[in-house]
Design a protein around this motif. Structure first.
Motif, mmCIF file in Angstrom:
data_model
loop_
_atom_site.group_PDB
_atom_site.id
_atom_site.type_symbol
_atom_site.label_atom_id
_atom_site.label_comp_id
_atom_site.label_asym_id
_atom_site.label_seq_id
_atom_site.Cartn_x
_atom_site.Cartn_y
_atom_site.Cartn_z
ATOM 1 N N LYS A 3 0.839 -1.197 0.000
ATOM 2 C CA LYS A 3 0.000 0.000 0.000
ATOM 3 C C LYS A 3 0.875 1.249 0.000
ATOM 4 O O LYS A 3 1.960 1.260 0.585
ATOM 5 C CB LYS A 3 -0.868 0.043 1.255
ATOM 6 C CG LYS A 3 -2.026 -0.893 1.256
ATOM 7 C CD LYS A 3 -2.843 -0.643 2.525
ATOM 8 C CE LYS A 3 -4.087 -1.457 2.565
ATOM 9 N NZ LYS A 3 -4.865 -1.164 3.779
ATOM 10 N N THR A 4 0.355 2.293 -0.618
ATOM 11 C CA THR A 4 1.048 3.573 -0.572
ATOM 12 C C THR A 4 0.705 4.253 0.748
ATOM 13 O O THR A 4 -0.239 3.874 1.434
ATOM 14 C CB THR A 4 0.630 4.481 -1.738
ATOM 15 O OG1 THR A 4 -0.745 4.827 -1.572
ATOM 16 C CG2 THR A 4 0.857 3.803 -3.074
ATOM 17 N N TYR A 8 -2.746 3.943 3.153
ATOM 18 C CA TYR A 8 -2.749 3.710 4.599
ATOM 19 C C TYR A 8 -3.502 4.826 5.325
ATOM 20 O O TYR A 8 -4.287 4.581 6.237
ATOM 21 C CB TYR A 8 -1.317 3.620 5.145
ATOM 22 C CG TYR A 8 -0.672 2.263 4.962
ATOM 23 C CD1 TYR A 8 -1.131 1.149 5.659
ATOM 24 C CD2 TYR A 8 0.389 2.108 4.095
ATOM 25 C CE1 TYR A 8 -0.540 -0.090 5.501
ATOM 26 C CE2 TYR A 8 0.992 0.870 3.923
ATOM 27 C CZ TYR A 8 0.512 -0.226 4.624
ATOM 28 O OH TYR A 8 1.096 -1.445 4.455
ATOM 29 N N GLN A 9 -3.230 6.058 4.915
ATOM 30 C CA GLN A 9 -3.886 7.212 5.539
ATOM 31 C C GLN A 9 -5.399 7.172 5.306
ATOM 32 O O GLN A 9 -6.193 7.441 6.206
ATOM 33 C CB GLN A 9 -3.281 8.500 4.986
ATOM 34 C CG GLN A 9 -3.788 9.758 5.648
ATOM 35 C CD GLN A 9 -3.334 9.901 7.078
ATOM 36 O OE1 GLN A 9 -3.762 9.155 7.942
ATOM 37 N NE2 GLN A 9 -2.474 10.868 7.337
ATOM 38 N N ARG A 10 -5.822 6.841 4.086
ATOM 39 C CA ARG A 10 -7.247 6.751 3.752
ATOM 40 C C ARG A 10 -7.930 5.673 4.603
ATOM 41 O O ARG A 10 -9.002 5.887 5.157
ATOM 42 C CB ARG A 10 -7.425 6.462 2.265
ATOM 43 C CG ARG A 10 -8.838 6.571 1.771
ATOM 44 C CD ARG A 10 -8.967 6.375 0.260
ATOM 45 N NE ARG A 10 -8.088 7.281 -0.487
ATOM 46 C CZ ARG A 10 -7.070 6.897 -1.240
ATOM 47 N NH1 ARG A 10 -6.758 5.630 -1.366
ATOM 48 N NH2 ARG A 10 -6.339 7.793 -1.891
ATOM 49 N N ALA A 11 -7.275 4.518 4.728
ATOM 50 C CA ALA A 11 -7.829 3.431 5.541
ATOM 51 C C ALA A 11 -7.909 3.840 7.008
ATOM 52 O O ALA A 11 -8.901 3.538 7.696
ATOM 53 C CB ALA A 11 -6.976 2.179 5.382
ATOM 54 N N TYR A 12 -6.892 4.548 7.493
ATOM 55 C CA TYR A 12 -6.900 5.030 8.876
ATOM 56 C C TYR A 12 -8.065 5.984 9.112
ATOM 57 O O TYR A 12 -8.773 5.879 10.105
ATOM 58 C CB TYR A 12 -5.565 5.721 9.188
ATOM 59 C CG TYR A 12 -5.582 6.520 10.467
ATOM 60 C CD1 TYR A 12 -5.559 5.888 11.699
ATOM 61 C CD2 TYR A 12 -5.636 7.909 10.442
ATOM 62 C CE1 TYR A 12 -5.594 6.617 12.876
ATOM 63 C CE2 TYR A 12 -5.660 8.652 11.601
ATOM 64 C CZ TYR A 12 -5.645 7.991 12.825
ATOM 65 O OH TYR A 12 -5.691 8.724 13.979
ATOM 66 N N ARG A 13 -8.265 6.907 8.192
ATOM 67 C CA ARG A 13 -9.368 7.877 8.328
ATOM 68 C C ARG A 13 -10.725 7.170 8.293
ATOM 69 O O ARG A 13 -11.644 7.554 9.022
ATOM 70 C CB ARG A 13 -9.292 8.933 7.240
ATOM 71 C CG ARG A 13 -8.176 9.927 7.462
ATOM 72 C CD ARG A 13 -8.263 11.091 6.492
ATOM 73 N NE ARG A 13 -7.133 11.972 6.664
ATOM 74 C CZ ARG A 13 -6.317 12.331 5.707
ATOM 75 N NH1 ARG A 13 -6.508 11.912 4.481
ATOM 76 N NH2 ARG A 13 -5.301 13.136 5.962
ATOM 77 N N GLN A 14 -10.863 6.162 7.433
ATOM 78 C CA GLN A 14 -12.125 5.422 7.367
ATOM 79 C C GLN A 14 -12.383 4.669 8.679
ATOM 80 O O GLN A 14 -13.506 4.666 9.183
ATOM 81 C CB GLN A 14 -12.117 4.445 6.191
ATOM 82 C CG GLN A 14 -12.251 5.123 4.854
ATOM 83 C CD GLN A 14 -12.088 4.157 3.683
ATOM 84 O OE1 GLN A 14 -11.562 3.063 3.839
ATOM 85 N NE2 GLN A 14 -12.532 4.586 2.513
#
Length: 164
Positions: A3-4, A8-14
């Motif tokens: 993952k880029t 990772y950041q998008r998944a964390y925010r979700q």
């Protein structure tokens, strides 16, 4: 495939948003009076009822601290009458936006029809041509006005986060 950092950041925010949604509203932990008891004594409630009644919408009843429409699959905690009221605000906003869009589409359609009628009308003499062009310009200005967005300012009604 790795993952880029953006993924990772998008998944964390979700994950964070989902946890906040499941946690509910932090004001639920400090509220001592049910919303259904507060609302009838609020000075704004009669105005809300009158406004809804004026447009033929039966004002909702908040005679008990329940939410019969709540569904577990929404992934939100049951919050009784305050949860119902918050969802109603969202529903009213969605309904108002949809109705405003329908009205604007109707008016654009009628303006386009009126312009088309003017274009095929008898414009042989200068006075009628001048009047028709003037009317078309006015109708085009109205159509441009309908293309604009309107912003309404509302008080914040939903809160998120932990009240620890």
């Amino acid at each position: 495939m790795a993952k880029t950092s953006a993924e990772y950041q998008r998944a964390y925010r979700q994950r964070k948003a989902e946890l906040a949604k499941r946690a509910g509203d932090p004001t639920d932990k400090v509220a001592t009076q049910p919303f259904s008891e507060f609302l009838p004594n609020d000075g704004n409630w009669p105005v809300i009822e009158e406004v809804l009644d004026c447009v033929g919408v039966t004002p909702p009843a908040f005679d008990s601290d329940t939410d019969d429409q709540w569904q577990e699959q929404w992934g939100e905690p049951y919050r009784a009458s305050i949860g119902r009221a918050e969802r109603m605000v969202g529903a009213f906003l969605d309904a108002a936006s949809g109705l405003a869009s329908a009205i604007a589409r109707y008016k654009r359609q009628e303006i386009d029809r009126a312009i088309a009628d003017l274009e095929v009308s008898d414009l042989n003499d200068a006075a009628s041509r001048k009047a028709a062009l003037s009317q078309m310009m006015r109708l085009n200005q109205v159509r441009e006005q309908l293309d604009r967005q309107v912003r309404w300012t509302l008080p914040q009604w939903k809160t998120t986060g932990d009240s620890k």
